[in-house]
Design a protein around this motif. Structure first.
Motif, PDB file in Angstrom:
ATOM      1  N   HIS A   1       0.836  -1.196   0.000  1.00 19.10           N
ATOM      2  CA  HIS A   1       0.000   0.000   0.000  1.00 19.10           C
ATOM      3  C   HIS A   1       0.876   1.253   0.000  1.00 19.10           C
ATOM      4  N   TRP A   2       0.237   2.415  -0.127  1.00 23.58           N
ATOM      5  CA  TRP A   2       0.897   3.707   0.047  1.00 23.58           C
ATOM      6  C   TRP A   2      -0.073   4.631   0.777  1.00 23.58           C
ATOM      7  N   PHE A   3       0.447   5.732   1.307  1.00 20.47           N
ATOM      8  CA  PHE A   3      -0.338   6.691   2.091  1.00 20.47           C
ATOM      9  C   PHE A   3       0.024   8.102   1.665  1.00 20.47           C
ATOM     10  N   SER A   4      -0.974   8.980   1.611  1.00 22.80           N
ATOM     11  CA  SER A   4      -0.728  10.394   1.366  1.00 22.80           C
ATOM     12  C   SER A   4      -1.890  11.212   1.916  1.00 22.80           C
ATOM     13  N   PRO A   5      -1.601  12.363   2.502  1.00 19.68           N
ATOM     14  CA  PRO A   5      -2.730  13.244   2.829  1.00 19.68           C
ATOM     15  C   PRO A   5      -3.408  13.664   1.528  1.00 19.68           C
ATOM     16  N   SER A   6      -4.671  14.020   1.587  1.00 21.36           N
ATOM     17  CA  SER A   6      -5.362  14.492   0.382  1.00 21.36           C
ATOM     18  C   SER A   6      -4.838  15.879   0.020  1.00 21.36           C
ATOM     19  N   ALA A   7      -5.370  16.443  -1.040  1.00 18.81           N
ATOM     20  CA  ALA A   7      -4.914  17.753  -1.515  1.00 18.81           C
ATOM     21  C   ALA A   7      -5.124  18.861  -0.492  1.00 18.81           C
ATOM     22  N   THR A   8      -6.028  18.658   0.467  1.00 17.33           N
ATOM     23  CA  THR A   8      -6.245  19.684   1.492  1.00 17.33           C
ATOM     24  C   THR A   8      -5.069  19.776   2.458  1.00 17.33           C
ATOM     25  N   LEU A   9      -4.288  18.715   2.548  1.00 20.66           N
ATOM     26  CA  LEU A   9      -3.132  18.626   3.451  1.00 20.66           C
ATOM     27  C   LEU A   9      -3.516  18.783   4.918  1.00 20.66           C
ATOM     28  N   HIS A  10      -4.751  18.451   5.247  1.00 21.40           N
ATOM     29  CA  HIS A  10      -5.208  18.477   6.639  1.00 21.40           C
ATOM     30  C   HIS A  10      -5.625  17.064   7.022  1.00 21.40           C
ATOM     31  N   PHE A  11      -5.003  16.552   8.091  1.00 25.55           N
ATOM     32  CA  PHE A  11      -5.286  15.181   8.524  1.00 25.55           C
ATOM     33  C   PHE A  11      -4.892  15.039   9.985  1.00 25.55           C
ATOM     34  N   LYS A  12      -5.826  14.537  10.784  1.00 28.94           N
ATOM     35  CA  LYS A  12      -5.558  14.247  12.193  1.00 28.94           C
ATOM     36  C   LYS A  12      -6.062  12.840  12.449  1.00 28.94           C
ATOM     37  N   ALA A  13      -5.193  12.000  12.998  1.00 26.43           N
ATOM     38  CA  ALA A  13      -5.579  10.613  13.238  1.00 26.43           C
ATOM     39  C   ALA A  13      -4.820  10.043  14.419  1.00 26.43           C
ATOM     40  N   VAL A  14      -5.471   9.121  15.106  1.00 27.23           N
ATOM     41  CA  VAL A  14      -4.800   8.311  16.105  1.00 27.23           C
ATOM     42  C   VAL A  14      -4.202   7.136  15.336  1.00 27.23           C
ATOM     43  N   ARG A  15      -2.898   6.919  15.535  1.00 26.64           N
ATOM     44  CA  ARG A  15      -2.223   5.799  14.886  1.00 26.64           C
ATOM     45  C   ARG A  15      -1.943   4.734  15.932  1.00 26.64           C
ATOM     46  N   TYR A  16      -2.060   3.478  15.535  1.00 26.31           N
ATOM     47  CA  TYR A  16      -1.854   2.352  16.437  1.00 26.31           C
ATOM     48  C   TYR A  16      -0.656   1.539  15.955  1.00 26.31           C
ATOM     49  N   PHE A  17       0.204   1.146  16.907  1.00 18.58           N
ATOM     50  CA  PHE A  17       1.451   0.454  16.581  1.00 18.58           C
ATOM     51  C   PHE A  17       1.540  -0.882  17.318  1.00 18.58           C
ATOM     52  N   ALA A  18       2.057  -1.892  16.619  1.00 19.88           N
ATOM     53  CA  ALA A  18       2.194  -3.229  17.199  1.00 19.88           C
ATOM     54  C   ALA A  18       3.635  -3.547  17.580  1.00 19.88           C
ATOM     55  N   ASN A  19       4.562  -2.636  17.272  1.00 22.15           N
ATOM     56  CA  ASN A  19       5.947  -2.836  17.710  1.00 22.15           C
ATOM     57  C   ASN A  19       6.583  -1.477  17.989  1.00 22.15           C
ATOM     58  N   VAL A  20       7.701  -1.486  18.676  1.00 18.62           N
ATOM     59  CA  VAL A  20       8.317  -0.227  19.094  1.00 18.62           C
ATOM     60  C   VAL A  20       8.937   0.543  17.942  1.00 18.62           C
ATOM     61  N   GLU A  21       9.230  -0.122  16.852  1.00 17.33           N
ATOM     62  CA  GLU A  21       9.829   0.563  15.706  1.00 17.33           C
ATOM     63  C   GLU A  21       8.814   1.410  14.940  1.00 17.33           C
ATOM     64  N   GLY A  22       7.530   1.176  15.173  1.00 17.24           N
ATOM     65  CA  GLY A  22       6.519   1.897  14.402  1.00 17.24           C
ATOM     66  C   GLY A  22       6.362   1.289  13.032  1.00 17.24           C
ATOM     67  N   TRP A  23       6.129   2.119  12.068  1.00 13.80           N
ATOM     68  CA  TRP A  23       5.868   1.641  10.719  1.00 13.80           C
ATOM     69  C   TRP A  23       7.057   1.951   9.828  1.00 13.80           C
ATOM     70  N   VAL A  24       8.025   1.086   9.784  1.00 16.55           N
ATOM     71  CA  VAL A  24       9.178   1.279   8.911  1.00 16.55           C
ATOM     72  C   VAL A  24       8.793   0.725   7.531  1.00 16.55           C
ATOM     73  N   PRO A  25       8.798   1.577   6.487  1.00 19.99           N
ATOM     74  CA  PRO A  25       8.379   1.095   5.168  1.00 19.99           C
ATOM     75  C   PRO A  25       9.440   0.209   4.517  1.00 19.99           C
ATOM     76  N   GLN A  26       8.975  -0.835   3.872  1.00 17.37           N
ATOM     77  CA  GLN A  26       9.821  -1.694   3.053  1.00 17.37           C
ATOM     78  C   GLN A  26       9.304  -1.535   1.627  1.00 17.37           C
ATOM     79  N   TYR A  27      10.032  -0.753   0.824  1.00 19.97           N
ATOM     80  CA  TYR A  27       9.548  -0.398  -0.511  1.00 19.97           C
ATOM     81  C   TYR A  27       9.566  -1.585  -1.445  1.00 19.97           C
ATOM     82  N   THR A  28       8.516  -1.651  -2.275  1.00 18.94           N
ATOM     83  CA  THR A  28       8.342  -2.810  -3.160  1.00 18.94           C
ATOM     84  C   THR A  28       8.691  -2.503  -4.617  1.00 18.94           C
TER      85      THR A  28
END
Length: 179
Positions: free
Chosen positions: A145-172
């Motif tokens: 998958h990929w992620f981007s804010p929309s064109a408004t560039l306004h985004f507030k979210a609670v993010r949930y993590f399952a490990n201490v490293e967070g979300w390290v991307p592994q590019y495909t």
């Protein structure tokens, strides 16, 4: 409420239609309100949040977090606040707007604004999901998958993590379609 854009330019607004398209890769989309809109009515209009406001928002969502923690195996959460003046906005866009996977699940609960998640389905087709306030999205480990804010560039979210490293991307290296 979320909207889903398919490669044939079909747009789905109904949650059951969206779920039918994203379930084959194990993604889950839910829509619910634990009271954020009533308790923080100015949240959509605020670019900056004080640390006390961030703590209050996270405390409100702790009951939700406990449910999600048990269901998804999440260890911790934080609050992501993006706006046009965010100092790390371009870095975030550059880091996450290419197809990637993570070695842990990824989840968001959108408080305000909107963001786009691109998804590669097992048949090679691509989708774009527009997440909006009160949408919760769970992306399992290793889903491309990929992620981007929309064109408004306004985004507030609670993010949930399952490990201490967070979300390290592994590019495909998967190329994005021209939806």
């Amino acid at each position: 409420m979320a909207k889903l854009l398919l490669e044939d330019n079909s747009i789905y607004h109904d949650l059951s239609d969206i779920e039918r398209e994203i379930t084959p890769v194990g993604m889950q989309l839910r829509h619910f309100d634990p009271g954020s809109a009533l308790l923080f009515p100015d949240l959509p209009n605020q670019d900056m949040l004080a640390d006390t406001q961030k703590r209050e928002i996270l405390e409100l969502h702790n009951s939700l977090f406990e449910f999600l923690k048990q269901e998804g195996g999440f260890l911790w959460n934080d609050l992501l606040v993006l706006h046009p003046g965010s100092p790390n906005l371009q870095t975030l866009i550059t880091t996450y707007s290419r197809y990637h996977t993570h070695n842990a699940p990824e989840a968001y609960y959108v408080l305000a604004g909107e963001a786009i998640i691109g998804l590669l389905k097992p048949d090679g087709s691509q989708l774009q999901l527009l997440m909006e306030a009160q949408d919760y999205l769970h992306i399992p480990t290793e889903v491309e998958h990929w992620f981007s804010p929309s064109a408004t560039l306004h985004f507030k979210a609670v993010r949930y993590f399952a490990n201490v490293e967070g979300w390290v991307p592994q590019y495909t290296g998967t190329k994005m379609s021209n939806l």
